[in-house]
Design a protein around this motif. Sequence first.
Motif, short mmCIF file in Angstrom:
data_model
loop_
_atom_site.label_atom_id
_atom_site.label_comp_id
_atom_site.label_asym_id
_atom_site.label_seq_id
_atom_site.Cartn_x
_atom_site.Cartn_y
_atom_site.Cartn_z
N GLU A 179 1.31 1.90 -3.59
CA GLU A 179 0.05 2.40 -4.15
C GLU A 179 -0.23 3.83 -3.68
N ALA A 180 0.10 4.10 -2.40
CA ALA A 180 -0.14 5.45 -1.89
C ALA A 180 0.71 6.46 -2.64
N ALA A 181 1.96 6.09 -2.91
CA ALA A 181 2.84 7.00 -3.65
C ALA A 181 2.29 7.23 -5.05
N SER A 182 1.80 6.16 -5.66
CA SER A 182 1.24 6.29 -7.00
C SER A 182 -0.02 7.16 -6.96
N ASP A 183 -0.80 6.99 -5.91
CA ASP A 183 -2.02 7.79 -5.74
C ASP A 183 -1.68 9.27 -5.58
N LEU A 184 -0.49 9.54 -5.01
CA LEU A 184 -0.06 10.93 -4.81
C LEU A 184 0.77 11.41 -6.00
N GLU A 185 0.45 10.89 -7.17
CA GLU A 185 0.98 11.37 -8.45
C GLU A 185 2.46 11.10 -8.67
N ALA A 186 3.02 10.09 -7.99
CA ALA A 186 4.43 9.77 -8.22
C ALA A 186 4.58 8.85 -9.43
N SER A 187 5.63 9.08 -10.22
CA SER A 187 5.90 8.21 -11.35
C SER A 187 6.62 6.97 -10.83
N SER B 28 0.82 -1.21 0.00
CA SER B 28 0.00 0.00 0.00
C SER B 28 0.86 1.27 0.00
N LEU B 29 2.13 1.16 0.45
CA LEU B 29 3.02 2.33 0.37
C LEU B 29 3.28 2.68 -1.08
N THR C 15 12.10 7.17 -4.03
CA THR C 15 11.70 7.73 -2.74
C THR C 15 11.11 6.69 -1.78
N ILE C 16 10.59 5.59 -2.31
CA ILE C 16 9.94 4.62 -1.41
C ILE C 16 10.74 3.31 -1.36
N THR D 255 10.06 7.73 -9.51
CA THR D 255 10.02 8.42 -8.21
C THR D 255 9.70 7.44 -7.09
#
Lengths: 285, 357
Positions: free
Chosen positions: A183-191, A180-181, A198-199, A194
């Motif tokens: 997915e959360a990053a993807s949900d917050l517009e990360a490519s 989910s981390l 970053t994750i 990124t």
Amino acid sequence: MKSGFRLSFWLFLAPVLLWLFLLIVLPHIDLLLLSFRGENDMGDLVWTFDNYKNFFIEPIYWNTFVRTALYAIVTTFCTFVLALPVSFYIVKLARPRTRGFLTVLLLLPFWVSELVRVYGWMILLRESGVLNYFLLKTGLVQQPVEMLYNDATMIMGLVYTSMLFMVVPLISAMESLDDSLIEAASDLEASRFTILRTIIIPHCKPGITSGAIVVFMLALGNYLTPNLMGGKNSLWFTEQIYNQFIASFNWNQGAAFGFLLLLLSSGIIWIGLKLSRQRLGEVAA
Amino acid sequence: MANDLSVRNLIRSFGDFTAVDNISFDVPQGSFFSILGPSGCGKTTLLRMIAGFDEPSSGTISIRERDMRGVPPNKRPVNLVFQHLALFPMMDVAENIGFGLKRRGMNSAEIARRTETILERVDLPGYGKKQIRQLSGGQKQRVAIARCLVMEPSVLLLDEPLGALDLKLREQMKVELKKLQAKVGTTFIYITHDQSEALVMSDRIAVMNEGHFEQVGSPRELYSDPQTPFVARFVGDNNVWSGEVTESGERLTVRTGEDLLFRTRSHESYEKGSRVDLFLRPEAFRIEPTDSTDLNTFEVDVKTILFDGANSRLLTVMPGGHELLVSLPQNRQFDHIKPGDRILLGWHPDAGLCFKV
């Protein structure tokens, strides 16, 4: 009760301590003493720093070490770049049943001795080897190409040999990464890149570091692969040590080189840990 | 009013299994919409399709009139608050909240300003430099919501975010979430299996079961006027009798298993002789009614008193062994009732509701 526990504690620890002391500490003390001994002009054995001084005075020794260290770093980096997608695929994308199978596939080459594996590569790559045979057959080349005995091949061999030691810690680091981390990053517009930067990489940092230390040490201390695949040009530092011990029969010089290798490689790892702001204890845990 | 989200004929199947079965609904701008259903009813699948982590087998999802087919999650004007929050442990609070804005290429001064504004809005001013592990459960909750709200999404999706909190905090967060939604005015879509969360917070609730919506309505409508037996059972507590219609008409008469005759209402008229389930809320009972004209009355034995403050109930048994829950108002009027007593119960025909089996 307490004394009983203590007794059994020391009893179980004894083999480890004996092993460490007899096979590692004792020979190293002897080597350390050897490395400070040398002949003076009269041919008498005296205490001296000459063996260490030679390393810094003779450019060939010094340059060989720098070259070895740099190539070991390159090997570590290449191994990391290759191992990251492999372990990501095994942990996050492959189905549970395929996962075990893929891990076994990674392990399989290590059931064969390193010598046999390296000879396998040589059979493939040498001038009269399998690859050249097909290249000639298909007409891609007119003359057989010598693919062995250069730096690229040597690094490839080292990467191949060290792959598993990077993949395994990366797999265990990635297993603890919550999907989910990502997915959360993807949900917050990360490519994708990124998310990786970053994750995934920050999360896997302890795994990356312990993998990198093992791979770096293995590559630096490897003798077989550079010697066979890199040939005479490989100029690997372990060969210098070997030459001193076996060819020149100068055990004192060889012992000094051995200690220099230990100190300098520990120094490089220390710098690496400082740069990535980590402690050895955290990485090993 | 414009709709922030429109879903039309949405279907998602996994092999033979249909997780989401032909769902259509609209969510008006600025409303708090809940999807309530038992676990495994397909509500998470539905939410993941809206967020873009899953593609529908057929049907359309449009957000602010824009079709979302093929749009990846990082390009959708929605943000999702994850069930386990998914805060990034490797970053501090401010970096977590600024993460999305940074991806938009906003300059760091502006990010810092907006982060501080949103932290104030969720009542965590000055928390930017804290590490995630230093926060309490409720604070993590609010950071997760702030991280999404700072992106100014058209729709905020929440996937049971209160599930991991302890009861007391959950009660508190329910009220806070509702207040927060009213304050920011963003459309919230909240999925939960906890009917009390849905009832307290939502403007409208969709009750979901086995991939389809049973009923969409306001909390009051769902509670007092369920349209299907599933909703009657799932939303709030209900006593159930199975029985047979003996007299049809505007008011049905139902003969229960204990041979009692009850007058009650139903949504449609059922023929004489059809099997029905009769639902009745615990608070519909009147204990020892003084005036029993128009009421259905019968006697029961008190088995135990389930004391729970304002939510206290009597567990009673009918002569045939059928158990009934009866609300026990805590106004001291019924303090004399003890286990083993025989009491008279009455209820108004309008309070009951029948569904054909």
